[in-house]
Design an enzyme around this catalytic site. Structure first.
Site, PDB file in Angstrom:
ATOM      1  N   SER A 174      48.473   5.792 -23.150  1.00 23.39           N
ATOM      2  CA  SER A 174      47.585   4.875 -22.445  1.00 23.39           C
ATOM      3  C   SER A 174      46.404   5.653 -21.859  1.00 23.39           C
ATOM      4  O   SER A 174      45.718   6.363 -22.593  1.00 23.39           O
ATOM      5  CB  SER A 174      48.364   4.114 -21.374  1.00 23.39           C
ATOM      6  OG  SER A 174      47.638   2.996 -20.906  1.00 23.39           O
ATOM      7  N   ASP A 340      52.303  -3.792 -29.190  1.00 26.53           N
ATOM      8  CA  ASP A 340      51.336  -3.403 -28.168  1.00 26.53           C
ATOM      9  C   ASP A 340      50.019  -4.123 -28.436  1.00 26.53           C
ATOM     10  O   ASP A 340      49.262  -3.754 -29.324  1.00 26.53           O
ATOM     11  CB  ASP A 340      51.128  -1.884 -28.200  1.00 26.53           C
ATOM     12  CG  ASP A 340      50.189  -1.378 -27.114  1.00 26.53           C
ATOM     13  OD1 ASP A 340      49.592  -2.206 -26.382  1.00 26.53           O
ATOM     14  OD2 ASP A 340      50.041  -0.146 -26.992  1.00 26.53           O
ATOM     15  N   HIS A 373      53.286  -2.504 -24.851  1.00 33.85           N
ATOM     16  CA  HIS A 373      52.570  -1.263 -24.530  1.00 33.85           C
ATOM     17  C   HIS A 373      53.454  -0.261 -23.804  1.00 33.85           C
ATOM     18  O   HIS A 373      53.330   0.953 -24.009  1.00 33.85           O
ATOM     19  CB  HIS A 373      51.343  -1.604 -23.676  1.00 33.85           C
ATOM     20  CG  HIS A 373      50.526  -0.417 -23.286  1.00 33.85           C
ATOM     21  ND1 HIS A 373      49.893   0.381 -24.207  1.00 33.85           N
ATOM     22  CD2 HIS A 373      50.250   0.113 -22.060  1.00 33.85           C
ATOM     23  CE1 HIS A 373      49.244   1.348 -23.577  1.00 33.85           C
ATOM     24  NE2 HIS A 373      49.445   1.225 -22.281  1.00 33.85           N
TER      25      HIS A 373
END
Length: 405
Positions: A174, A340, A373
């Site tokens: 991320s 995701d 995610h």
């Protein structure tokens, strides 16, 4: 008229951890600290030299004799340096103990693992919650706006301070993955291998929109006081909790939410016909919001989300992403997850195509999972296997011994 059962009014609970406990970690963290004085300013993208400043960090394992086994872990938006140890504020385990630890892909018995709190954070590195030495008060919105490249420049200064020339690996997911990519673009000769997970080379319009929603929730809280809430001895916990709730939804997937909660009621069989948390998913989100505000600063949330919004590697290279990695010798492993939708696989494929165009060594894996995610933080065996294989292969090419990796 049908009677309605009386229930508590809907609200986000106040933090159970005091502001004093949280503020102590801001300037006097329970971890190592690297101090940088006026002779070593941090040159920020906004044109300001930040000085003095400090970086809080944790290390795990030992640096080998030739300093070739150092691994830098870059944390995500709401993470910090406490990647594999008990968190000093919450008392909870480290945020990536699924990947970091004895027998894990990132084993401190093999690697010297470093994780620092990013500049702009609130767990010991200088940020808006820190004391401004010029005024003796909390920085608040007087703190300069920072970027992902600023974070990486600060990390490079820390790595210099630790006497490490080349990192064996830089790893992150991320926002941490964004830092990984910035490391390879800015310091290609200093990164032997890079594991970039669930990330992209720029923030999408949709993601910027979600971040703006969160920032507006914080700024709409009457306790925010235009960022000067510390002077009032309060914290905009309701607005920050709502921001966290909205963001947390984007970290999951519809399938994961359905599997985990469905439409099941929370501690009741019938609806209350009120706005209490009737559904388990509502109660879960409120818990996520209230627990988050116990360890995070609201202004830091604004600054770090804005840093992610500004991230765009191609824009710094004339709009051509491949130019950012031209001639690079770093070994890459790019990982995405099928569910995701915050950083979809298409973003990872664009990165891989750019790396291929620059003749970089790159492997790519799209892992099938319904965990969204957040999958990179969870127990996903295929992800662990891929990470371990990549690090072992890079270690062999690097010439690390069996003992060192």
């Amino acid at each position: 008229m049908v009677g309605v059962k009386s229930v508590p009014s809907p609200t986000v609970p106040s933090p159970t951890i005091s502001a004093d406990d949280r503020s102590h970690e801001v300037d006097h963290p329970s971890s190592e600290v690297a101090l940088f004085g006026a002779e070593q300013p941090l040159r920020l993208d906004c044109g300001i030299d930040l000085t003095p400043f400090q970086i809080a960090y944790k290390t795990y394992g030992e640096l080998n004799a030739d300093r070739s086994n150092a691994v830098l872990i870059c944390h995500a938006l709401t993470g910090d340096q406490h990647v594999a140890n008990v968190h000093p504020v919450t008392g909870k385990p480290g945020w990536w103990e699924t990947l970091v630890g004895p027998g894990r892909p990132l084993d401190p018995g093999k690697y010297f693992i470093i994780c620092s709190n990013v500049i702009g954070g609130c767990m010991g590195s200088t940020g808006p919650a820190s004391i401004n030495p010029a005024t003796g008060k909390v920085w608040g919105l007087d703190f300069p706006v920072i970027t992902i490249p600023d974070m990486v420049r600060a990390q490079a200064m820390l790595i210099d301070r630790l006497g490490i020339d080349t990192l064996f690996a830089v790893v992150g997911g991320s926002m941490g993955g964004m830092q990984v990519l910035q490391w390879t673009a800015a310091y290609p000769s200093r990164v032997y291998s890079a594991l970039a997970i669930a990330c992209s080379t720029r923030h999408s319009a949709q993601n910027i929109a979600f971040h703006e929603l969160g920032r507006q929730a914080v700024m709409a809280d009457p306790d925010w006081h235009n960022g000067a809430y510390a002077d009032q001895g309060i914290h905009p916990h309701r607005g920050l909790a709502v921001a966290r709730m909205a963001a947390h939804i984007t970290y999951l997937s519809d399938a994961a939410l359905h599997r985990k909660f469905g439409r099941r009621m929370q501690d009741r069989e019938l609806p209350t016909f009120s706005f209490d948390a009737d559904f388990q998913v509502e109660s879960y989100l409120r818990y996520q919001g209230s627990s988050f505000v116990e360890r995070f600063d609201a202004n830091s949330y604004l600054y770090l989300t804005r840093a992610m919004d500004y991230f765009d590697i191609a824009a710094d290279h004339g709009g051509a992403l491949a130019k950012a990695f031209a001639g690079i010798e770093t070994r890459f492993c790019v990982v995405s997850f099928t569910s995701d939708w915050l950083f979809p696989t298409s973003e990872s494929r664009a990165l891989v195509h750019a790396l291929n165009a620059s003749s970089a060594r790159v492997s790519f894996a799209e892992i099938e999972t319904d965990r969204g995610h957040d999958a990179f933080l969870l127990d996903v065996p295929e992800f662990f296997d891929i990470s371990r294989a990549f690090l072992q292969s890079a270690g062999k090419a690097r010439g690390l011994t069996n003992k060192d990796g």
